[in-house]
Enzyme design. Sequence first.
Site, PDB file in Angstrom:
ATOM      1  N   ASP A   1       0.848  -1.186   0.000  1.00 61.90           N
ATOM      2  CA  ASP A   1       0.000   0.000   0.000  1.00 61.90           C
ATOM      3  C   ASP A   1       0.884   1.238   0.000  1.00 61.90           C
ATOM      4  OD1 ASP A   1       0.847  -0.794   2.521  1.00 61.90           O
ATOM      5  OD2 ASP A   1      -1.154  -0.971   3.348  1.00 61.90           O
TER       6      ASP A   1
ATOM      7  N   GLU B   1      -5.779   3.360   3.615  1.00 62.56           N
ATOM      8  CA  GLU B   1      -6.184   3.969   4.880  1.00 62.56           C
ATOM      9  C   GLU B   1      -7.545   4.660   4.799  1.00 62.56           C
ATOM     10  OE1 GLU B   1      -4.746   3.575   7.623  1.00 62.56           O
ATOM     11  OE2 GLU B   1      -2.623   3.178   7.267  1.00 62.56           O
TER      12      GLU B   1
END
Length: 384
Positions: A79, A140
């Site tokens: 990520d 997130e």
Amino acid sequence: MDMKAIEIEAAGYEACLRMHRRALHRIPEIGYQEHKTHDYLMAQLEQLRPDDLRTFAQTGIRAVFRGNGTGRVLAFRADIDALPVTEQTGCSFASEHAGCMHACGHDGHMANLLTFAQWLADHRARLADDVVLLFQPAEETTGGAKRMIDEGALENPHVDVIYGMHMMPDVPKGKIATCAGALMAQTCEMDFVLTGQSAHGATPHLGRDTVSAMAHLITLLQTTVARRIDPCQTALITIGRVEAGEQRNILASRAQLEGIVRTFSNRVYEELEAHIHSDLQAVELAFGVKAEFIKRVFYPCVENDPAEFERVRALLGDRFELARPRTVAEDFSYYQLSVPGVFVFCGCMDEQHQSPLHASTFDFDEAALLPGLALFAGLVTYTD
């Protein structure tokens, strides 16, 4: 390749890990705004000349290194987004973007995958497997994994199995922790909106009181978890924010509750959601209000494939640590709905680095990434 030999060779890539991690740490960006990050990753990957390199999900990237066609198609994910946190580490390579920081280790995840790309380029002539590297945005926030999948990141070539890792400051440096089955929770961020009828407190029978309805709904939701879900199955409902009313002597015409559900089973969540809808119908009937259920962010459960877990555990040897399931969430779970996968925690705790994830002081020694790099390299099949 022998795992010990891989670890020895991986140690030679430590300078590469440090360089990438520190460069990326300086330029943290929020989900779908990772433009500088995207440019850095692309520039580095282009030099390695993967067989396919393209942008997915607005700021994400997929790089494919093809083997000789005799192996499987393996995917590895990192990520790339950061958090709205003001950094307080005092590092010489601290964030250059005010109010934004890589406080969750994503800079390390990217550095590991980018260095792994260098490894693949260096070993290209010996690759049996096709290797797909996914640099994914927005973990997130709204979950960039699903968008990567919807845009075809797991196809052409079709991925057989996927692996991912996360830096973890409560796992000792040098260890990698994981388990078979549920590793991280399914979560659903949800709102409940109750709409009624305002009335004066002296004539409550003329209104439809959303505050009373809200109070009963909270009780019903907690009772549903306690009495409608198998007690051997973990399920949590947290109502963290409520808002209603404008004056002390007037019935509120609208109330809003914000909360989150956590379970360790996608099936249990489906059962729980069905009960939640029943609770809302009960409140509607009892109080004459309208009750609306809104899903904001939904992440399935991170469930590691048992067979692939055994492969990971065997490779790790004495670096393996059995992980306990955690009630936090990860959108890596979306990949696992499509293909088998394993997610691991890469330990980074030592005497100097013990701040928790998402803290403004979170930091780690880049040497902690070496076991993760060696694991990724060891999962690939090579020719003699």
